[in-house]
Design a protein around this motif. Structure first.
Motif, PDB file in Angstrom:
ATOM      1  N   ASN A 146      38.095  16.117  -9.795  1.00 39.73           N
ATOM      2  CA  ASN A 146      38.525  15.033 -10.679  1.00 39.73           C
ATOM      3  C   ASN A 146      39.939  14.556 -10.354  1.00 39.73           C
ATOM      4  O   ASN A 146      40.260  13.387 -10.551  1.00 39.73           O
ATOM      5  CB  ASN A 146      38.482  15.488 -12.143  1.00 39.73           C
ATOM      6  N   ARG A 147      40.781  15.464  -9.883  1.00 36.62           N
ATOM      7  CA  ARG A 147      42.177  15.088  -9.653  1.00 36.62           C
ATOM      8  C   ARG A 147      42.781  15.895  -8.510  1.00 36.62           C
ATOM      9  O   ARG A 147      42.310  16.986  -8.179  1.00 36.62           O
ATOM     10  CB  ARG A 147      43.013  15.262 -10.915  1.00 36.62           C
ATOM     11  N   GLN A 177      28.602   8.190  -6.073  1.00 35.71           N
ATOM     12  CA  GLN A 177      28.602   8.360  -7.517  1.00 35.71           C
ATOM     13  C   GLN A 177      29.935   8.947  -8.034  1.00 35.71           C
ATOM     14  O   GLN A 177      30.049   9.288  -9.205  1.00 35.71           O
ATOM     15  CB  GLN A 177      27.434   9.274  -7.930  1.00 35.71           C
ATOM     16  N   CYS A 178      30.904   9.036  -7.129  1.00 38.38           N
ATOM     17  CA  CYS A 178      32.198   9.618  -7.464  1.00 38.38           C
ATOM     18  C   CYS A 178      33.318   8.610  -7.169  1.00 38.38           C
ATOM     19  O   CYS A 178      33.094   7.568  -6.561  1.00 38.38           O
ATOM     20  CB  CYS A 178      32.453  10.885  -6.632  1.00 38.38           C
ATOM     21  N   VAL A 179      34.483   8.947  -7.651  1.00 39.14           N
ATOM     22  CA  VAL A 179      35.720   8.246  -7.247  1.00 39.14           C
ATOM     23  C   VAL A 179      36.624   9.330  -6.678  1.00 39.14           C
ATOM     24  O   VAL A 179      37.139  10.171  -7.423  1.00 39.14           O
ATOM     25  CB  VAL A 179      36.386   7.536  -8.433  1.00 39.14           C
ATOM     26  N   ASP A 180      36.796   9.322  -5.378  1.00 41.07           N
ATOM     27  CA  ASP A 180      37.366  10.469  -4.665  1.00 41.07           C
ATOM     28  C   ASP A 180      38.904  10.463  -4.674  1.00 41.07           C
ATOM     29  O   ASP A 180      39.535   9.694  -3.940  1.00 41.07           O
ATOM     30  CB  ASP A 180      36.862  10.443  -3.221  1.00 41.07           C
ATOM     31  N   PRO A 181      39.538  11.343  -5.452  1.00 41.75           N
ATOM     32  CA  PRO A 181      41.003  11.392  -5.479  1.00 41.75           C
ATOM     33  C   PRO A 181      41.601  12.047  -4.232  1.00 41.75           C
ATOM     34  O   PRO A 181      42.773  11.842  -3.930  1.00 41.75           O
ATOM     35  CB  PRO A 181      41.308  12.216  -6.733  1.00 41.75           C
ATOM     36  N   VAL A 182      40.781  12.817  -3.503  1.00 44.33           N
ATOM     37  CA  VAL A 182      41.279  13.428  -2.261  1.00 44.33           C
ATOM     38  C   VAL A 182      41.545  12.341  -1.224  1.00 44.33           C
ATOM     39  O   VAL A 182      42.585  12.329  -0.551  1.00 44.33           O
ATOM     40  CB  VAL A 182      40.283  14.463  -1.719  1.00 44.33           C
ATOM     41  N   LEU A 236      53.052  13.812  -8.367  1.00 43.25           N
ATOM     42  CA  LEU A 236      52.121  12.766  -8.774  1.00 43.25           C
ATOM     43  C   LEU A 236      50.709  13.328  -8.880  1.00 43.25           C
ATOM     44  O   LEU A 236      50.283  14.164  -8.095  1.00 43.25           O
ATOM     45  CB  LEU A 236      52.181  11.569  -7.824  1.00 43.25           C
ATOM     46  N   THR A 237      50.018  12.869  -9.914  1.00 47.00           N
ATOM     47  CA  THR A 237      48.646  13.289 -10.180  1.00 47.00           C
ATOM     48  C   THR A 237      47.721  12.114  -9.935  1.00 47.00           C
ATOM     49  O   THR A 237      47.857  11.067 -10.575  1.00 47.00           O
ATOM     50  CB  THR A 237      48.494  13.775 -11.631  1.00 47.00           C
ATOM     51  N   VAL A 238      46.815  12.295  -8.982  1.00 51.38           N
ATOM     52  CA  VAL A 238      45.835  11.264  -8.647  1.00 51.38           C
ATOM     53  C   VAL A 238      44.516  11.628  -9.321  1.00 51.38           C
ATOM     54  O   VAL A 238      43.972  12.710  -9.078  1.00 51.38           O
ATOM     55  CB  VAL A 238      45.638  11.158  -7.122  1.00 51.38           C
ATOM     56  N   SER A 239      44.029  10.744 -10.175  1.00 48.05           N
ATOM     57  CA  SER A 239      42.805  11.030 -10.938  1.00 48.05           C
ATOM     58  C   SER A 239      41.672  10.118 -10.507  1.00 48.05           C
ATOM     59  O   SER A 239      41.866   8.915 -10.323  1.00 48.05           O
ATOM     60  CB  SER A 239      43.052  10.851 -12.440  1.00 48.05           C
ATOM     61  N   GLY A 240      40.488  10.718 -10.360  1.00 45.79           N
ATOM     62  CA  GLY A 240      39.289   9.954 -10.015  1.00 45.79           C
ATOM     63  C   GLY A 240      38.111  10.405 -10.851  1.00 45.79           C
ATOM     64  O   GLY A 240      38.268  10.691 -12.043  1.00 45.79           O
TER      65      GLY A 240
END
Length: 401
Positions: free
Chosen positions: A254-255, A207-212, A193-197
């Motif tokens: 980013n992911r 200012q980010c969307v943290d995929p970690v 699965l690839t989690v993208s932020g």
């Protein structure tokens, strides 16, 4: 199977022990990974041709198939062994240790190959006693769950009435065997699965969307698919084995890419797991403002033995090794693509003890770099597969004689 045949079988198997050990050691020194088994297959084919068998090469990759036709008509029994090695650096320090860096027979498929060749030799010498035929299947690519399907697709089970196979077990003493009715080994599925932020500076997370962070939450949430959605009487394992994301300590990527495996002991549960995972990961990712893409691959089904064929194996083990040397096998969630054969024809898969007589439970297990076997198990395995075939075919002959 007559007492005379039985009384001759173990001594006959012991008589070829040295040949089986030499073959096993040759294969052990020269391991070949899944879909690379060219030399192993060639060695097997030459040996079978010397027995006078008609051999088909390159079946389902590098698989080898040979048939032994008896003097009287009857069913066709298939016996199967796998041939591939693992990408493991050997640490045994044996005089015949792998000479190929990073490759090792750490699961004993070299032993399985030798055992099945031994059975072919013993059965060829008893061709006159066969009311039917025996098909010998030497399979490639078991370790990547690809070989059985490829061989089935190329017709290896055509005309086969039942099938048997074994796997060595170093934590079970040599001279013993273990059987189990019903489910013996788990299904094997793989997911990625690839989690993208939205990446950015680690000091400015707003200012980010943290995929970690989302990936961490997903890993924890996946366990709820086991603990709160599946009956505790239906064993399931969901394991995330790898996490890849980010390039530096102060950068939010980013992911993030996760990969793992799902193991079950039930066909119904296996069928339900992709939908469970999709729902859990997508909603968890949404809670963290991320998106997620799931790739789910079903590899092999649950290995389910058939009752009458398991009973046949047990009768043979009791006759050959003694009832005191037959144990009930514990179920394991490790997978084995022999399960795919059992979806098409009935049969049985069982454990052959390959560990020391004392302290086998402390031996190095399968896939360990120090894995090894007691080579006295080779003639015993060959004798068991031979006796299983003779026992089953003799029953047919007695019924229809």
């Amino acid at each position: 199977m007559t007492e005379k045949v039985l009384s001759e079988l173990l001594p006959a198997a012991k008589a070829i022990e040295r040949e089986l050990i030499e073959l096993r050691r040759k294969l052990h020194q020269n391991p070949e990974l899944s879909l690379e088994e060219t030399e192993t297959a060639s060695t097997v084919a030459i040996l079978l041709e010397r027995l006078g068998l008609q051999v088909r090469r390159d079946v389902g990759g590098h698989g080898i198939v040979a048939d032994l036709i008896g003097r009287r008509p009857g069913p066709r029994i298939a016996l199967r062994a796998d041939m591939d090695a693992l990408p493991i650096q050997e640490e045994t320090e044996l005089p015949f240790a792998s000479i190929i860096p990073g490759k090792m027979h750490a699961c004993g498929h070299d032993a399985h190959t030798s055992i099945l060749y031994g059975a072919a030799k013993l059965l060829t010498d008893r061709k006159e006693q066969l009311a039917g035929s025996v098909r010998f299947i030497f399979q490639s690519a078991e370790e990547i769950n690809a070989g059985a399907k490829a061989m089935i697709d190329e017709g290896v089970l055509k005309g086969v009435d039942e099938i048997y196979g074994l796997h060595n077990l170093p934590t079970l003493s040599t001279g013993k065997a273990a059987t189990r009715y019903g489910s013996l080994m788990g299904s094997v599925d793989q997911f990625e699965l690839t989690v993208s932020g939205k990446g950015g500076h680690g000091a400015i997370p707003d200012q980010c969307v943290d995929p970690v962070l989302a990936a961490s939450a997903i890993i924890l949430s996946l366990q709820s698919a086991v603990s709160r959605e599946v009956s505790p009487f239906d064993p399931v394992v969901v394991t995330v084995g790898s996490i890849h994301g980010g390039t530096s300590y102060n950068i939010i990527p980013n992911r993030v890419v996760l990969s793992g495996t799902v193991r079950t002991f039930s066909h119904n549960v296996q069928e339900e797991m992709p939908f469970r995972l999709q729902r859990i990961i997508s909603r968890t990712a949404e809670a963290y403002r991320c998106t997620v893409e799931l790739q789910y691959k079903k590899q092999v089904p649950v290995l389910v033995n058939h009752d009458s064929h398991t009973r046949n194996v047990e009768e043979v083990v009791d006759l050959l090794l003694g009832r005191e040397n037959r144990a009930e096998a514990n179920p394991v969630l490790a997978g084995e693509d022999f399960s795919m054969y059992l979806q098409h024809v009935p049969g049985c898969f069982f454990w052959l003890g390959s560990g020391p007589e004392i302290g086998a439970e402390r031996a190095y297990g399968l896939h360990h770099p120090k894995f090894t076997i007691e080579e006295h198990c080779l003639p015993l395995g060959a004798a068991l597969l031979t006796a299983i075939s003779l026992h089953r075919l003799s029953k047919h002959y007695e019924t229809f004689a």
